[in-house]
Every structure is written in C-alpha cells, then in structure tokens.
Write a protein that holds these residues in place. Sequence first.
Motif, short mmCIF file in Angstrom:
data_model
loop_
_atom_site.label_atom_id
_atom_site.label_comp_id
_atom_site.label_asym_id
_atom_site.label_seq_id
_atom_site.Cartn_x
_atom_site.Cartn_y
_atom_site.Cartn_z
N GLN A 22 27.36 94.04 -55.23
CA GLN A 22 28.15 95.18 -54.77
C GLN A 22 28.56 96.12 -55.89
O GLN A 22 28.91 97.27 -55.63
CB GLN A 22 29.39 94.69 -54.02
CG GLN A 22 29.05 94.02 -52.69
CD GLN A 22 30.25 93.45 -51.98
OE1 GLN A 22 30.70 92.36 -52.28
NE2 GLN A 22 30.79 94.18 -51.01
N HIS A 122 27.01 85.16 -53.89
CA HIS A 122 27.65 86.13 -53.00
C HIS A 122 26.53 86.99 -52.40
O HIS A 122 26.51 88.20 -52.54
CB HIS A 122 28.68 86.96 -53.77
CG HIS A 122 29.72 87.63 -52.92
ND1 HIS A 122 31.07 87.47 -53.12
CD2 HIS A 122 29.62 88.47 -51.86
CE1 HIS A 122 31.75 88.20 -52.24
NE2 HIS A 122 30.89 88.81 -51.47
N TRP A 123 25.52 86.27 -51.85
CA TRP A 123 24.59 86.81 -50.85
C TRP A 123 23.27 87.43 -51.32
O TRP A 123 22.43 87.72 -50.48
CB TRP A 123 25.29 87.81 -49.93
CG TRP A 123 26.55 87.29 -49.32
CD1 TRP A 123 27.01 86.00 -49.32
CD2 TRP A 123 27.52 88.04 -48.59
NE1 TRP A 123 28.19 85.89 -48.65
CE2 TRP A 123 28.54 87.14 -48.18
CE3 TRP A 123 27.63 89.38 -48.23
CZ2 TRP A 123 29.66 87.55 -47.45
CZ3 TRP A 123 28.73 89.78 -47.50
CH2 TRP A 123 29.73 88.88 -47.11
N CYS A 170 29.23 84.01 -43.20
CA CYS A 170 28.40 85.22 -43.35
C CYS A 170 26.97 84.85 -43.71
O CYS A 170 26.02 85.46 -43.20
CB CYS A 170 28.99 86.14 -44.42
SG CYS A 170 30.55 86.88 -43.93
N TYR A 294 40.84 89.11 -43.34
CA TYR A 294 41.00 90.55 -43.12
C TYR A 294 41.59 90.93 -41.77
O TYR A 294 42.33 91.89 -41.66
CB TYR A 294 39.64 91.26 -43.26
CG TYR A 294 39.10 91.23 -44.65
CD1 TYR A 294 39.46 92.20 -45.59
CD2 TYR A 294 38.26 90.20 -45.07
CE1 TYR A 294 38.98 92.16 -46.88
CE2 TYR A 294 37.79 90.15 -46.37
CZ TYR A 294 38.15 91.13 -47.27
OH TYR A 294 37.69 91.09 -48.56
N TRP A 324 38.59 97.31 -38.26
CA TRP A 324 39.21 95.98 -38.24
C TRP A 324 40.70 96.15 -37.97
O TRP A 324 41.41 96.88 -38.67
CB TRP A 324 39.02 95.27 -39.60
CG TRP A 324 37.60 94.88 -39.88
CD1 TRP A 324 36.54 94.91 -39.01
CD2 TRP A 324 37.08 94.37 -41.12
NE1 TRP A 324 35.39 94.46 -39.65
CE2 TRP A 324 35.70 94.13 -40.93
CE3 TRP A 324 37.64 94.11 -42.37
CZ2 TRP A 324 34.88 93.63 -41.95
CZ3 TRP A 324 36.83 93.62 -43.39
CH2 TRP A 324 35.46 93.37 -43.17
N TRP A 398 40.78 92.08 -52.46
CA TRP A 398 39.48 92.72 -52.37
C TRP A 398 39.73 94.20 -52.18
O TRP A 398 40.28 94.56 -51.15
CB TRP A 398 38.64 92.17 -51.20
CG TRP A 398 37.29 92.78 -51.22
CD1 TRP A 398 36.88 93.94 -50.61
CD2 TRP A 398 36.15 92.29 -51.93
NE1 TRP A 398 35.57 94.21 -50.91
CE2 TRP A 398 35.11 93.21 -51.71
CE3 TRP A 398 35.92 91.17 -52.74
CZ2 TRP A 398 33.84 93.03 -52.28
CZ3 TRP A 398 34.66 91.00 -53.30
CH2 TRP A 398 33.64 91.93 -53.06
N GLU A 405 29.42 98.33 -49.65
CA GLU A 405 29.92 97.48 -48.57
C GLU A 405 28.74 97.10 -47.65
O GLU A 405 28.72 97.41 -46.47
CB GLU A 405 31.06 98.17 -47.83
CG GLU A 405 31.69 97.39 -46.69
CD GLU A 405 31.99 95.92 -46.97
OE1 GLU A 405 32.41 95.58 -48.08
OE2 GLU A 405 31.76 95.11 -46.05
N TRP A 406 27.75 96.46 -48.23
CA TRP A 406 26.66 95.83 -47.48
C TRP A 406 26.03 96.79 -46.48
O TRP A 406 25.69 97.90 -46.85
CB TRP A 406 27.17 94.53 -46.84
CG TRP A 406 27.81 93.62 -47.88
CD1 TRP A 406 29.14 93.30 -47.98
CD2 TRP A 406 27.16 92.97 -49.00
NE1 TRP A 406 29.34 92.47 -49.05
CE2 TRP A 406 28.15 92.26 -49.69
CE3 TRP A 406 25.83 92.91 -49.45
CZ2 TRP A 406 27.87 91.50 -50.84
CZ3 TRP A 406 25.54 92.15 -50.58
CH2 TRP A 406 26.55 91.47 -51.25
N PHE A 414 37.15 99.99 -50.35
CA PHE A 414 38.12 98.90 -50.40
C PHE A 414 38.88 98.84 -51.73
O PHE A 414 39.71 97.97 -51.92
CB PHE A 414 37.40 97.55 -50.24
CG PHE A 414 37.15 97.11 -48.81
CD1 PHE A 414 38.08 96.32 -48.15
CD2 PHE A 414 35.99 97.46 -48.15
CE1 PHE A 414 37.86 95.88 -46.85
CE2 PHE A 414 35.75 97.02 -46.84
CZ PHE A 414 36.69 96.24 -46.20
C1 FCB Z 1 33.96 89.96 -47.31
C2 FCB Z 1 32.94 89.89 -48.41
C3 FCB Z 1 33.04 90.98 -49.42
C4 FCB Z 1 33.39 92.31 -48.80
C5 FCB Z 1 34.58 92.17 -47.90
C6 FCB Z 1 35.03 93.46 -47.27
O1 FCB Z 1 33.47 89.33 -46.17
O2 FCB Z 1 33.05 88.67 -49.09
O3 FCB Z 1 31.82 91.03 -50.12
O4 FCB Z 1 32.29 92.82 -48.16
O5 FCB Z 1 34.29 91.24 -46.88
#
Ligand code: FCB
Length: 441
Positions: A22, A122-123, A170, A294, A324, A398, A405-406, A414
């Motif tokens: 990220q 982390h993905w 996730c 979150y 959210w 975070w 953001e993916w 964020f």
């Molecule tokens: C979480 C992830 C992080 C980010 C936040 C908003 O699920 O770990 O990478 O995307 O959400």
Amino acid sequence: MKISRSAFPEGFLFGVATSSYQIEGHSFGGAGRTHWDDFAQTPGNVARAENGDFGCDHFNRLESDLDLIKDLGVDVYRFSTSWARVLPEGRGQVNHQGLDFYERLVDGLLERGIKPAATLYHWELPSPLADLGGWRNRDIASWFGDFTDVLMDRIGDRVWSVAPINEPWCVGWLSHFMGHHAPGLRDVRATARAMHHVLLAHGTAIQVMRSKGMENLGAVCNFEWATPVDNRPENVEAAARYDAIYNRFFMEGIFKGSYPDRVLAGLEPHLPQSWQDDFSTISTPVDWCGLNYYTRKVVADAPNEQWPHYSEHVGELPQTSMGWEIYPEGLSEFIKRAAAEYTGDLPLYVTENGMSAPDVIDGGVVNDPHRTAYLDQHLAQVKDVIDAGVPLKGYYIWSLMDNYEWALGYEKRFGLVHVDFDTFERTPKESFKGLAEALRR
Ligand code: FCB
C-alpha cells in the motif's frame, strides 16, 4: 483530541500501521510481481485500474517517513514486509535490496526509539506462487515458512513483535468467496482451502520463528460486528452465521484448535482431507492477539440464496467514505469477547482502527475533525475495557498516511498524513497534530 496519554496505564502502547504494497512502491528495488498486480490489470477489479507500482514512494522516502512517525510520538510502528520484495519468485533467489530495505527500516525505527512490529504477509502474494494455486495449494505453508526463515535470519533479532498474517478473513473469504481482493475468486472450494491453509501457514511461521528463539509472536484477525436487521429468529441466526465466518473461524482455529459448526455446515465438504490433523500446527501457542476493527454490518436471512444465505443491509449510523458505519461499541465488545472466549490472559492489541474521508489540503492545512472524533470515540471504548480489567496493551491507528486502498485505489484517505499522489508530498493533517499533542499530555 479529548483523550490524552496520561489517561492510560503506564506502558500502554500507541502506534500507527501501514502495509508494504500500500505504500512502498512495488516497481522499485527489485520486487517481484504479485497477484495484486495481476488483479489490478484485469478490467473491472480496481478503481481506475490503479496498482501499487508507486504507492506512496515510501521505498525512496524511508528516512523522512520514519521522522514523521517519530514526530507523531507513537511508541510502535506496525509495518509489513513484502514476500515478493524479499523473494521475487516467491521461492529461491533472494533480492538483497529487499532484505537491506527491511533492515534499514527496523534499524531506523530502533534509532528513533520506536518499536518495530512486523507483519510478514499483508496480501501481496508473489505471482509465481499464485500460478501454482496460491492459497489453494497446501504447499504454501512451507513456502511461507521458508520466506519467514530468510527474512528472520536478517531482522529477527531486532523486531519487537511479529505476526505472520494480516487478517486471515480477507485472505480467505474476501479474496476467494466474495472475489473483492486478489486473486478475485468466487469459489467455495477455493475458499475453504484458502481459509484453512492461511492458518496452516500462520502456525508454520510461528514454529519457524520459535525455532530461532524468537518471542512476542502473535496473530492479527479482523472483526466486524454483525447486527441482525430485526429480532426475528431467522435474522438473528443469519447474523450468527456471519459472525461465525467473519469473527470466529480464525480465532477458534488458532486459540481452540477447532472450527465453528456454523462454518463447517458450508465449508466442511470442501476442506482438504484430514484437516483436523493440522490443528497441532495451527494452534501453536502465540504470545498476543491483535484485533483490527472498523465497522459493523446489518445482516438478514436470505433463504433463497445458497449458503451462507444472508444479505447485508444499510444501517442508520453515520458512515465513513468507505460506506462503513461508525460503531465504536463493537470495538469494546470484540476485545472483551476475545479475552473471555479465546485468549484469556494473553495481551491484546488493537492493531488497526481508523477512518477514511475525502480529505483535502486548503492553504497548506488538512482539517479532519471527523478523524479526531472517530479516534476519540474508539479510544474511549479502549479505556473502558482497560478499566474493566481486560489485558489490552496497545492501540494502533490505521494509517500513518493516505495510501493504496486495494480495490478502491488511491481515493480512500485513511492517513494521519495527507499524501499528494502526483508529487508524493506529505502534509500532516490536523488529526496528526492533535494526536501528537495528546500523546505528549
Ligand atoms: C484493513 C487492511 C488494511 C486497510 C484497512 C482499511 O482490512 O488490513 O490494509 O486496507 O483495512
């Protein structure tokens, strides 16, 4: 901010979190291709087809970013390490620039008096491993163990804490059942295998690190409170199903060595043979548990759909720009539940919490009172659970800075620090300044 450091027990740790893909910029420094690059290049998957090629240019701005963390005054920096940056093919040949980078990161934190809290995955799965089936392939546990070994040979003596996997839900459900994240599958059999193998990889990595004498090893799961749309029994049961898949499967696997019946009802036929035998690895003891939190979801029964036959509904609470709902009470509920049902006396940490908003710079200032309020509300919950005697030892926000953001690209902000994605200029937001002051109080 309303809250100040002095309201928390001596030694309570404040932190900020980021992740490698990220922020780092994956087109630099010899990093290999990842399944997020493949996913983002496939039409329709990611907003504006954005990817992590440049991220926040953190790879090239490491020192000044570490200075920002220092200026914020937090105790811990939770970062992640990219498998494909260390092993571009996922296995075999090491990229020494990658190992050097993570060593500079860890040493730079220590020099500034900040504790390095590493997450190993982390993905961003290396594409050559995705080609072999990725999380569907049982061998991923030993590939991940080997990656852990290589990386910890370099930084294992200096990291303060390590968690192998960020958010197994996730990795498993969001990415293989819902198809929202790489590899974008919507396949129940792939899901069952990914959910099981990600835990097997977690346990394998813990064992690798234990064999090196490492301590302060943990597990980080994410949680979403499930509220039934009304009190009808079928909706209450639908919310319990949602809760079991999202919030209980991974915790139960790691801390109890079993899976919830409500999840097995759908996934058991698709789990690998003799899956029960893997719990001896999966539930290898850890030293702490991290909770990422979150929001909540409003859930209803959807009897005409296939398992897990529930649907999500829009609730009435205020929302962030992610859509959210803001529901701070869920955070304390999950912390209390973790201690009561899964982790007992183990130290707990909130390893992610924060909000996105369409923050803009105006005259050099980014005014984000919404974020300050969000943090205050959630920290009030944190304080309540500490006062109730739950062993919660830290709270990490975070995120340090706006980032990728993916599937939603660079638009969801964020950060405590604003990033201009054309120039990469960093501007601490007002929430950053307020937090820094609160941490000095
Ligand atoms: C979480 C992830 C992080 C980010 C936040 C908003 O699920 O770990 O990478 O995307 O959400």
